[in-house]
Design a protein around this motif. Sequence first.
Motif, PDB file in Angstrom:
ATOM      1  N   LEU A  42       0.829  -1.198   0.000  1.00 17.45           N
ATOM      2  CA  LEU A  42       0.000   0.000   0.000  1.00 17.45           C
ATOM      3  C   LEU A  42       0.870   1.257   0.000  1.00 17.45           C
ATOM      4  O   LEU A  42       0.651   2.181  -0.796  1.00 17.45           O
ATOM      5  CB  LEU A  42      -0.940  -0.007   1.213  1.00 17.45           C
ATOM      6  CG  LEU A  42      -1.863   1.187   1.352  1.00 17.45           C
ATOM      7  CD1 LEU A  42      -2.795   1.295   0.154  1.00 17.45           C
ATOM      8  CD2 LEU A  42      -2.666   1.086   2.638  1.00 17.45           C
ATOM      9  N   LEU A  43       1.875   1.290   0.866  1.00 21.88           N
ATOM     10  CA  LEU A  43       2.773   2.447   0.904  1.00 21.88           C
ATOM     11  C   LEU A  43       3.504   2.622  -0.425  1.00 21.88           C
ATOM     12  O   LEU A  43       3.674   3.743  -0.899  1.00 21.88           O
ATOM     13  CB  LEU A  43       3.782   2.297   2.046  1.00 21.88           C
ATOM     14  CG  LEU A  43       3.205   2.412   3.454  1.00 21.88           C
ATOM     15  CD1 LEU A  43       4.273   2.055   4.485  1.00 21.88           C
ATOM     16  CD2 LEU A  43       2.645   3.800   3.707  1.00 21.88           C
ATOM     17  N   ALA A  44       3.931   1.524  -1.031  1.00 22.76           N
ATOM     18  CA  ALA A  44       4.619   1.591  -2.321  1.00 22.76           C
ATOM     19  C   ALA A  44       3.689   2.141  -3.406  1.00 22.76           C
ATOM     20  O   ALA A  44       4.118   2.922  -4.260  1.00 22.76           O
ATOM     21  CB  ALA A  44       5.143   0.220  -2.713  1.00 22.76           C
ATOM     22  N   SER A  45       2.417   1.749  -3.367  1.00 20.59           N
ATOM     23  CA  SER A  45       1.482   2.247  -4.380  1.00 20.59           C
ATOM     24  C   SER A  45       1.269   3.748  -4.214  1.00 20.59           C
ATOM     25  O   SER A  45       1.162   4.473  -5.195  1.00 20.59           O
ATOM     26  CB  SER A  45       0.148   1.497  -4.316  1.00 20.59           C
ATOM     27  OG  SER A  45      -0.609   1.867  -3.183  1.00 20.59           O
ATOM     28  N   TRP A  46       1.225   4.223  -2.966  1.00 22.56           N
ATOM     29  CA  TRP A  46       1.087   5.661  -2.731  1.00 22.56           C
ATOM     30  C   TRP A  46       2.326   6.400  -3.213  1.00 22.56           C
ATOM     31  O   TRP A  46       2.222   7.450  -3.822  1.00 22.56           O
ATOM     32  CB  TRP A  46       0.866   5.957  -1.261  1.00 22.56           C
ATOM     33  CG  TRP A  46      -0.457   5.520  -0.736  1.00 22.56           C
ATOM     34  CD1 TRP A  46      -1.548   5.117  -1.456  1.00 22.56           C
ATOM     35  CD2 TRP A  46      -0.827   5.410   0.631  1.00 22.56           C
ATOM     36  NE1 TRP A  46      -2.570   4.777  -0.618  1.00 22.56           N
ATOM     37  CE2 TRP A  46      -2.161   4.951   0.672  1.00 22.56           C
ATOM     38  CE3 TRP A  46      -0.177   5.652   1.819  1.00 22.56           C
ATOM     39  CZ2 TRP A  46      -2.839   4.741   1.859  1.00 22.56           C
ATOM     40  CZ3 TRP A  46      -0.850   5.444   3.011  1.00 22.56           C
ATOM     41  CH2 TRP A  46      -2.170   4.995   3.021  1.00 22.56           C
ATOM     42  N   ALA A  47       3.503   5.836  -2.944  1.00 23.56           N
ATOM     43  CA  ALA A  47       4.744   6.481  -3.382  1.00 23.56           C
ATOM     44  C   ALA A  47       4.800   6.527  -4.904  1.00 23.56           C
ATOM     45  O   ALA A  47       5.210   7.537  -5.486  1.00 23.56           O
ATOM     46  CB  ALA A  47       5.947   5.739  -2.816  1.00 23.56           C
ATOM     47  N   ALA A  48       4.395   5.452  -5.566  1.00 24.14           N
ATOM     48  CA  ALA A  48       4.405   5.412  -7.026  1.00 24.14           C
ATOM     49  C   ALA A  48       3.424   6.432  -7.587  1.00 24.14           C
ATOM     50  O   ALA A  48       3.721   7.118  -8.572  1.00 24.14           O
ATOM     51  CB  ALA A  48       4.070   4.010  -7.529  1.00 24.14           C
ATOM     52  N   ALA A  49       2.254   6.544  -6.988  1.00 22.82           N
ATOM     53  CA  ALA A  49       1.257   7.507  -7.457  1.00 22.82           C
ATOM     54  C   ALA A  49       1.765   8.932  -7.279  1.00 22.82           C
ATOM     55  O   ALA A  49       1.582   9.779  -8.156  1.00 22.82           O
ATOM     56  CB  ALA A  49      -0.060   7.313  -6.725  1.00 22.82           C
ATOM     57  N   THR A  50       2.420   9.200  -6.160  1.00 19.21           N
ATOM     58  CA  THR A  50       2.970  10.532  -5.905  1.00 19.21           C
ATOM     59  C   THR A  50       4.072  10.849  -6.898  1.00 19.21           C
ATOM     60  O   THR A  50       4.119  11.933  -7.460  1.00 19.21           O
ATOM     61  CB  THR A  50       3.505  10.628  -4.463  1.00 19.21           C
ATOM     62  OG1 THR A  50       2.428  10.391  -3.561  1.00 19.21           O
ATOM     63  CG2 THR A  50       4.098  11.991  -4.177  1.00 19.21           C
ATOM     64  N   ALA A  51       4.966   9.888  -7.139  1.00 19.97           N
ATOM     65  CA  ALA A  51       6.053  10.099  -8.095  1.00 19.97           C
ATOM     66  C   ALA A  51       5.505  10.328  -9.494  1.00 19.97           C
ATOM     67  O   ALA A  51       5.985  11.187 -10.233  1.00 19.97           O
ATOM     68  CB  ALA A  51       6.998   8.910  -8.085  1.00 19.97           C
ATOM     69  N   SER A  52       4.479   9.587  -9.862  1.00 20.60           N
ATOM     70  CA  SER A  52       3.871   9.733 -11.175  1.00 20.60           C
ATOM     71  C   SER A  52       3.231  11.111 -11.309  1.00 20.60           C
ATOM     72  O   SER A  52       3.368  11.774 -12.327  1.00 20.60           O
ATOM     73  CB  SER A  52       2.831   8.637 -11.383  1.00 20.60           C
ATOM     74  OG  SER A  52       2.150   8.839 -12.597  1.00 20.60           O
ATOM     75  N   SER A  53       2.542  11.539 -10.275  1.00 20.98           N
ATOM     76  CA  SER A  53       1.886  12.842 -10.314  1.00 20.98           C
ATOM     77  C   SER A  53       2.917  13.957 -10.325  1.00 20.98           C
ATOM     78  O   SER A  53       2.759  14.961 -11.017  1.00 20.98           O
ATOM     79  CB  SER A  53       0.923  12.939  -9.139  1.00 20.98           C
ATOM     80  OG  SER A  53       1.071  14.078  -8.412  1.00 20.98           O
ATOM     81  N   ASP A  54       4.027  13.797  -9.582  1.00 19.74           N
ATOM     82  CA  ASP A  54       5.096  14.800  -9.596  1.00 19.74           C
ATOM     83  C   ASP A  54       5.712  14.900 -10.979  1.00 19.74           C
ATOM     84  O   ASP A  54       5.992  15.989 -11.477  1.00 19.74           O
ATOM     85  CB  ASP A  54       6.195  14.442  -8.581  1.00 19.74           C
ATOM     86  CG  ASP A  54       5.751  14.629  -7.144  1.00 19.74           C
ATOM     87  OD1 ASP A  54       4.665  15.198  -6.911  1.00 19.74           O
ATOM     88  OD2 ASP A  54       6.482  14.171  -6.241  1.00 19.74           O
ATOM     89  N   ALA A  55       5.923  13.771 -11.633  1.00 17.76           N
ATOM     90  CA  ALA A  55       6.560  13.747 -12.946  1.00 17.76           C
ATOM     91  C   ALA A  55       5.665  14.364 -14.013  1.00 17.76           C
ATOM     92  O   ALA A  55       6.139  14.961 -14.978  1.00 17.76           O
ATOM     93  CB  ALA A  55       6.921  12.321 -13.336  1.00 17.76           C
ATOM     94  N   SER A  56       4.340  14.235 -13.845  1.00 21.66           N
ATOM     95  CA  SER A  56       3.449  14.760 -14.862  1.00 21.66           C
ATOM     96  C   SER A  56       3.073  16.218 -14.614  1.00 21.66           C
ATOM     97  O   SER A  56       2.377  16.825 -15.406  1.00 21.66           O
ATOM     98  CB  SER A  56       2.177  13.908 -14.929  1.00 21.66           C
ATOM     99  OG  SER A  56       1.422  14.030 -13.736  1.00 21.66           O
ATOM    100  N   GLY A  57       3.537  16.771 -13.490  1.00 15.34           N
ATOM    101  CA  GLY A  57       3.269  18.171 -13.222  1.00 15.34           C
ATOM    102  C   GLY A  57       1.898  18.447 -12.645  1.00 15.34           C
ATOM    103  O   GLY A  57       1.400  19.552 -12.746  1.00 15.34           O
ATOM    104  N   ASP A  58       1.277  17.456 -12.025  1.00 10.59           N
ATOM    105  CA  ASP A  58      -0.063  17.628 -11.465  1.00 10.59           C
ATOM    106  C   ASP A  58      -0.067  18.411 -10.148  1.00 10.59           C
ATOM    107  O   ASP A  58      -1.120  18.773  -9.668  1.00 10.59           O
ATOM    108  CB  ASP A  58      -0.737  16.271 -11.232  1.00 10.59           C
ATOM    109  CG  ASP A  58      -1.097  15.576 -12.523  1.00 10.59           C
ATOM    110  OD1 ASP A  58      -1.115  16.262 -13.562  1.00 10.59           O
ATOM    111  OD2 ASP A  58      -1.352  14.363 -12.494  1.00 10.59           O
ATOM    112  N   ARG A  59       1.095  18.644  -9.584  1.00  9.33           N
ATOM    113  CA  ARG A  59       1.132  19.351  -8.315  1.00  9.33           C
ATOM    114  C   ARG A  59       0.882  20.823  -8.530  1.00  9.33           C
ATOM    115  O   ARG A  59       1.303  21.395  -9.530  1.00  9.33           O
ATOM    116  CB  ARG A  59       2.486  19.144  -7.648  1.00  9.33           C
ATOM    117  CG  ARG A  59       2.703  17.700  -7.251  1.00  9.33           C
ATOM    118  CD  ARG A  59       3.992  17.522  -6.533  1.00  9.33           C
ATOM    119  NE  ARG A  59       3.850  18.071  -5.188  1.00  9.33           N
ATOM    120  CZ  ARG A  59       4.867  18.263  -4.387  1.00  9.33           C
ATOM    121  NH1 ARG A  59       6.086  18.014  -4.758  1.00  9.33           N
ATOM    122  NH2 ARG A  59       4.678  18.735  -3.170  1.00  9.33           N
ATOM    123  N   PRO A  60       0.223  21.475  -7.558  1.00  6.11           N
ATOM    124  CA  PRO A  60      -0.031  22.913  -7.689  1.00  6.11           C
ATOM    125  C   PRO A  60       1.231  23.728  -7.620  1.00  6.11           C
ATOM    126  O   PRO A  60       2.216  23.379  -7.098  1.00  6.11           O
ATOM    127  CB  PRO A  60      -0.938  23.250  -6.515  1.00  6.11           C
ATOM    128  CG  PRO A  60      -1.011  22.057  -5.654  1.00  6.11           C
ATOM    129  CD  PRO A  60      -0.354  20.919  -6.375  1.00  6.11           C
TER     130      PRO A  60
END
Length: 60
Positions: A42-60
Amino acid sequence: MIASVGRLDLGFEALPIPADPGLPLTAYTAESGAPASDALRLLASWAAATASSDASGDRP
């Protein structure tokens, strides 16, 4: 204890790094099928989702 997943009962192994004496590489593992194994996934899936979102520029 990690608040979002609870207690993690893990084994570990510290491996020496020959090029940097005194600095170990530490690997943590959970027994297959144990609650800690599910929690790590579960923690790994959250980390992967965060990394993916950071890479795609989804962060404000």
